[in-house]
Design a protein around this motif. Sequence first.
Motif, PDB file in Angstrom:
ATOM      1  N   THR A  54      60.887  38.841  15.319  1.00  0.00           N
ATOM      2  CA  THR A  54      61.204  37.417  15.382  1.00  0.00           C
ATOM      3  C   THR A  54      61.913  37.035  16.671  1.00  0.00           C
ATOM      4  N   GLY A  55      62.989  37.734  17.022  1.00  0.00           N
ATOM      5  CA  GLY A  55      63.729  37.389  18.228  1.00  0.00           C
ATOM      6  C   GLY A  55      63.093  37.923  19.491  1.00  0.00           C
ATOM      7  N   ASN A 128      67.634  31.532  19.917  1.00  0.00           N
ATOM      8  CA  ASN A 128      68.279  31.096  18.673  1.00  0.00           C
ATOM      9  C   ASN A 128      67.506  31.478  17.408  1.00  0.00           C
ATOM     10  N   THR A 129      67.060  32.723  17.343  1.00  0.00           N
ATOM     11  CA  THR A 129      66.341  33.171  16.151  1.00  0.00           C
ATOM     12  C   THR A 129      67.342  33.809  15.193  1.00  0.00           C
ATOM     13  N   THR A 130      67.899  32.984  14.336  1.00  0.00           N
ATOM     14  CA  THR A 130      68.870  33.459  13.339  1.00  0.00           C
ATOM     15  C   THR A 130      68.498  32.890  11.981  1.00  0.00           C
ATOM     16  N   ASP A 131      69.177  33.414  10.955  1.00  0.00           N
ATOM     17  CA  ASP A 131      68.964  32.928   9.593  1.00  0.00           C
ATOM     18  C   ASP A 131      67.463  32.920   9.238  1.00  0.00           C
ATOM     19  N   SER A 152      63.245  29.956  10.600  1.00  0.00           N
ATOM     20  CA  SER A 152      64.500  30.243  11.286  1.00  0.00           C
ATOM     21  C   SER A 152      65.240  28.940  11.535  1.00  0.00           C
ATOM     22  N   ASN A 153      66.465  28.898  11.033  1.00  0.00           N
ATOM     23  CA  ASN A 153      67.297  27.698  11.204  1.00  0.00           C
ATOM     24  C   ASN A 153      66.578  26.440  10.727  1.00  0.00           C
ATOM     25  N   LEU A 182      59.757  24.957  20.660  1.00  0.00           N
ATOM     26  CA  LEU A 182      59.479  26.315  21.121  1.00  0.00           C
ATOM     27  C   LEU A 182      60.164  26.559  22.455  1.00  0.00           C
ATOM     28  N   ASN A 183      61.082  27.526  22.458  1.00  0.00           N
ATOM     29  CA  ASN A 183      61.793  27.917  23.669  1.00  0.00           C
ATOM     30  C   ASN A 183      61.803  29.445  23.733  1.00  0.00           C
TER      31      ASN A 183
END
Length: 780
Positions: A54-55, A128-131, A152-153, A182-183
């Motif tokens: 994911t990240g 910002n790939t969390t949760d 994610s988020n 998308l970043n």
Amino acid sequence: MQLKSLFIVFLTFVFIGANAQQSLKLWYKKPAGIWNDALPVGNGRLGAMVFGKTGSEIIQLNEESLWAGNQTNDNNPQALAHIKEIQQLLLNGKNNEAHELATKYLLATPPNFRSYQTLGNLHLDFANTTDVKDYQRSLDLETAIAGVNYNSNGLNYKREIFASAPDNAIVVHITADKPKSLNFKVSLAREQDAAVNAVSDNTLLLSGQIMDLPSDDEGKGGMDMKFNAIVKVISNSGKTEAANNGIMITDASEVTILITAATDYNLNKLNFDRAIDSKKTCEDIIAKASAYKYETLVQRHLNDYKPIFNRVKLDLGGDDLSNLSTDVRMDNVRKGTVDKQLTSLYFQYGRYLLMGSSRFPGVLPANLQGVWNDLYQAPWKSDYHTNINIQMNYWPADVANLSETMIPFANFVDQNRVPGRVAASETYGAKGWTIHHATDIFGKTGIQSGIHWGTSPLASVWLCLNLWDHYRFTADMDYLRDKAYPVMKEAAEFVQSFLIKDKNGYLVTAPSMSPENTFILPNGQQDQITYAPTIDIELIQSLYDACLKAGKLLNDDPEFLRGLSQTLTKLPPIQISKRTGTIQEWIEDYEEAEPGHRHISHLLGLYPAEVINPSKPELFEAAKKTLERRLANGGGHTGWSRAWIINFYARLLDGEKAWQNVQALLQKSTLNNLLDNHPPFQIDGNFGGTAGIAEMLVQSQNDYIELLPAIPAAWSNGEVSGLLARGGFEIKMKWEAGKLINAEILSKKGNDCKIKYGNTTISLKTKANQTYQLNKKLKL
């Protein structure tokens, strides 16, 4: 009330229909932690392993011809002067002395070659790939698209990855359910012999050349293969900026990434060719592919892929367990669960892998790992092992209705006749062409890796059996005349001039071996090389029978064909061991050093050849004992060996033992991503397993087609369509309670055939492109 009843009936129909359509998807609840868990995509030339992170995503890349090394004549220059001495020592029973001389005078110079290599890694680093929630990665065999989906988020992200054959590129498509969210950064990396630079704000160029250091073991080295790769990022919004080896994408809503690669390898030369501009090759591919929108790229891919993949349908019954992730299903099978739909999935996965590693736009055959390899020094160099492994790769090609995948194999074997003639002449003073136990893309033909591994002078003959079988399935006379028979005939010419007389007056091969097994001499010493091992007798019988049949069809030179017939009467017989009652593996009834050895080469006559069959009951029974003895001593401990055993038991018409070995292949030799585990990963087990499942359902090797010849009780209900039979036929059938209830045959060429089911055999005259219902004829 009536409407309610109709609605219930409708729902029931939908439910039954949904169950009947088995899921052909591999899926998982977490990313791949290691390469062996990643999911493969391929278009025959390019391969990729998708981790689904994911990240920081990794997509490992391959191009089929990216090999270290170069073209060189590796035949030992002293071989011809010493070959007769070595042969005489073997005929006199002085195997160890012959081995010592062979190591000195026959071993290739250099004794090893270099490896197939990874192209490198594509990295996608997301902000910002969390949760992360609701994660799933998958590979849908019906579309050949790998997917990564997660939240994610609060945003849903989706990736689709496939290798397009029509557009000759790997395609990565990334979306989110909120615009301009998308970043991420795209980068391309290779650890050695290459540099990556941004050539525009949306394009990366990898430029490389393999620099091989001189090595006594692997050769002179030098500035070898040149190669390039291009990554192009296409965004419908937001901003792309590039620097060094990366591209930054910000505030995009949808992004498509195109990746392609090329080398300066030329199959027609079995060498790199400086006239080829691999950079321009990549630029041309990317220019054409980038002219299409993503939706068009997908549709072009599906229009190409699905008609081929969908030729075969297989349903072995069983519960629908597709709600469980594939790794959980594999764990359950390892614990003893019978998952029939997983077996069907495994079968179709083998077909998928063969399509992904051996078809146009590719020009090379599938190697030991197909096209999927993440190393610079791969196990066994990820090479072409010609003492069973590359042959096994193509066992399912025709029966599983993927005949076009044979084209790279046939062309590669054909090209290897050129260095093979040099090997025949310089090593043995023989005509024709030969090759030994392993080769690379540069046409190495010498005895590689040690006399005890590489002394297989009839490997070329085994390659020819695949070529002949392809003709038998397709009934393509143009292919036989222009491609297969010239290669077969020249291999037979080698054998004719290679054979020598032994003390009993038989014509025998020397030196040779039964790959890669060791015997114990009467004096207690051990060795591998001998003369006239049983595998050689079976190979010669099979090739000569093929040449005689093909030569008659093509009205070839009668004198040449008479010579083959005469030689067949002068070969040693296939013997039964007086010690064990098994097929004798060597010319003498030696004791094996490893009774459970992974190679079971003396049963080549049972499968893939057919010189051991039910019409020869003594040999047939001895073959059964051979398998029992191998397994009792720990045989089948590698993936490809276990796959071979499935095919053996299918040919022995023992469905229960064939099925037990299907289960063992899944339980002991299959990774969670369903790739074969030798260990390590080696793709021939997948292909051998796929062929074995087909062989349990349809056989056609003994001049008749047999339906359900080795059906086990576990597969009591099922149906299959699209399997091919020799003679140009396609089979469709359904069975219940272990009994056939429906059978149809499509005649593609209009040939006559015999069809056997149980104790019933019928003859059928056919017309091309007509389908025949067999129920009444077979008394179903």
